[in-house]
Design an enzyme around this catalytic site. Sequence first.
Site, PDB file in Angstrom:
ATOM      1  N   GLU A 211      78.299  16.369  60.714  1.00  0.00           N
ATOM      2  CA  GLU A 211      79.037  15.630  59.700  1.00  0.00           C
ATOM      3  C   GLU A 211      79.771  14.438  60.315  1.00  0.00           C
ATOM      4  OE1 GLU A 211      79.243  14.393  56.986  1.00  0.00           O
ATOM      5  OE2 GLU A 211      80.078  15.876  55.592  1.00  0.00           O
TER       6      GLU A 211
ATOM      7  N   HIS B 199      75.040  22.363  53.594  1.00  0.00           N
ATOM      8  CA  HIS B 199      75.484  23.737  53.834  1.00  0.00           C
ATOM      9  C   HIS B 199      76.163  24.324  52.603  1.00  0.00           C
ATOM     10  CE1 HIS B 199      79.663  22.419  53.964  1.00  0.00           C
ATOM     11  NE2 HIS B 199      79.225  21.365  54.655  1.00  0.00           N
TER      12      HIS B 199
END
Length: 202
Positions: free
Chosen positions: A86, A12
């Site tokens: 994550e 990201h």
Amino acid sequence: MSSTTTFALIRHGQTDWNAALRIQGLSDIPLNDTGRGQAADAVGHLADYEWDFVVSSPLSRAAETADLIADGLGLTVTRRIGQIVERDYGPAEGLGAGPELDALRLPGDPTGIGGFHGAEAEATVAARGADALLALAEEHPGARIIVVSHGTLIRLSLMRILDRPIGTISNAALTVVAHDQAGWTLDVLNGAPSSTALAPAP
């Protein structure tokens, strides 16, 4: 159709916590304007190749990056995949360098970057990321898939599937891996070509 499935793995874009060097993990921190610009830049790097669709982590920083990339390439985000969120850093999330973070470090961690009390084990992160990529390869043989996820998830997954050390993954940098019956190959890492060049699709 080729049985080789090609993945563009994209971390990201930047968030305010990235800029402040704070650990994010599962904390759902949005992109900042720099991160949105990085997503736009990633479109330029990806546009030289043909891609079929985009998938992403459901965390907002990855989801927005994926949406921006998909819009820029005229593609669709088909799924948000929970397996590629994550790493859960537990009580270390939100902390930057300093005594509070040092107090959470596990003794004997040679890297100084991964061992924290209460964090998800690196082996667990690597396994779920690698399993998610393999499932996509098996479900979509021959496809070219953009996967937008997170730095630690991508790094540990690559270490698992390639069996080699991998350094820090930069925000919105392009990494390309391919899977076929022989296993995994690395073509591009963090925007730099590997030993096998990725040829643009005709």
